[in-house]
Scaffold this motif. Structure first.
Motif, PDB file in Angstrom:
ATOM      1  N   GLU A 136       0.873  -1.204  -0.153  1.00 58.35           N
ATOM      2  CA  GLU A 136       0.285  -0.321  -0.242  1.00 58.35           C
ATOM      3  C   GLU A 136       0.725   0.977   0.017  1.00 58.35           C
ATOM      4  OE1 GLU A 136      -2.713  -0.632   3.500  1.00 58.35           O
ATOM      5  OE2 GLU A 136      -4.308  -2.182   2.087  1.00 58.35           O
ATOM      6  N   LEU A 137       1.814   1.475   1.092  1.00 54.12           N
ATOM      7  CA  LEU A 137       3.025   2.840   0.934  1.00 54.12           C
ATOM      8  C   LEU A 137       3.454   2.518  -0.399  1.00 54.12           C
ATOM      9  CD1 LEU A 137       4.687   1.874   4.559  1.00 54.12           C
ATOM     10  CD2 LEU A 137       3.365   4.018   3.391  1.00 54.12           C
ATOM     11  N   ALA A 138       4.241   1.386  -1.365  1.00 55.51           N
ATOM     12  CA  ALA A 138       4.611   1.824  -2.044  1.00 55.51           C
ATOM     13  C   ALA A 138       3.293   2.378  -3.561  1.00 55.51           C
ATOM     14  CB  ALA A 138       5.212   0.136  -2.641  1.00 55.51           C
ATOM     15  N   GLU A 139       2.253   1.490  -3.594  1.00 52.95           N
ATOM     16  CA  GLU A 139       1.289   2.690  -3.978  1.00 52.95           C
ATOM     17  C   GLU A 139       0.599   3.349  -4.263  1.00 52.95           C
ATOM     18  OE1 GLU A 139      -1.644  -0.239  -3.115  1.00 52.95           O
ATOM     19  OE2 GLU A 139      -1.657  -2.008  -4.811  1.00 52.95           O
ATOM     20  N   GLU A 140       1.113   4.054  -2.866  1.00 52.84           N
ATOM     21  CA  GLU A 140       1.149   5.196  -2.218  1.00 52.84           C
ATOM     22  C   GLU A 140       1.874   6.381  -3.654  1.00 52.84           C
ATOM     23  OE1 GLU A 140      -1.671   7.154  -1.730  1.00 52.84           O
ATOM     24  OE2 GLU A 140      -2.351   4.308  -1.749  1.00 52.84           O
ATOM     25  N   LEU A 141       3.048   6.178  -3.331  1.00 49.71           N
ATOM     26  CA  LEU A 141       4.349   6.776  -3.956  1.00 49.71           C
ATOM     27  C   LEU A 141       4.371   6.295  -4.658  1.00 49.71           C
ATOM     28  CD1 LEU A 141       7.361   4.893  -1.410  1.00 49.71           C
ATOM     29  CD2 LEU A 141       6.401   7.064  -1.164  1.00 49.71           C
TER      30      LEU A 141
END
Length: 165
Positions: A22-27
């Protein structure tokens, strides 16, 4: 999204893998390289990559997560999880921050710390590469490489051969 990840003999709750994805998607949504890191104390997430625009080449996911780590965690047994193998700078910062183990999914071609540090060093964090890379992470990095005209420095990590044990 259900993700089941196991880091060697240390099964990591799928919620930790989900947080990384999820963090990678947001980035990626804000045009950043979709590499994320979290720091665990036991099973508890105590720090993670922040979703701010990176302003420097030194703002690596692992370093950003370590900079927000509360100094009160000193003395605790800390583990870092990262979507990509840390570089030597991030490894050194993890060592200084008392991280005992670093688990990662993708090998960083050319600039990953395992090129210069053994996976079981005499001192410093133990490195462990988990060959079970979630498909979602691979797709995020492939998408970034298609969008980034300069070509990501992590392009070599995307070769399927590098992601399989």
């Amino acid at each position: 999204m259900e993700i089941d990840v196991q880091y060697g003999r240390h099964p990591v709750k799928s919620e930790h893998a989900l947080i990384l994805i999820e963090l990678a998607e947001e980035l990626l949504k804000v045009g950043e390289l979709p590499i994320a890191a979290v720091v665990l104390s036991g099973d508890q997430v105590v720090s993670c990559t922040q979703l701010a625009r990176r302003r420097s080449r030194l703002d690596h996911a692992e370093l950003v997560a370590l900079k927000t780590l509360d100094i009160a965690t000193d003395g605790e047994e800390l583990t870092m999880l990262s979507t990509v193998e840390p570089c030597l700078m991030c490894y050194g910062a993890a060592w200084i921050s008392s991280i005992r183990r670093i688990d990662y999914w993708l090998r960083a071609a050319g600039d990953g710390v395992s090129a210069v540090i053994p996976t079981r060093p005499d001192r410093g964090p133990v490195l462990h590469r988990d060959p079970g890379v979630p498909t979602e992470q691979m797709e995020l990095l492939r998408t970034y490489n298609r969008l980034d005209g300069r070509r990501s420095t992590y392009a070599g990590s995307l070769l399927l051969a590098n992601c399989v044990a």
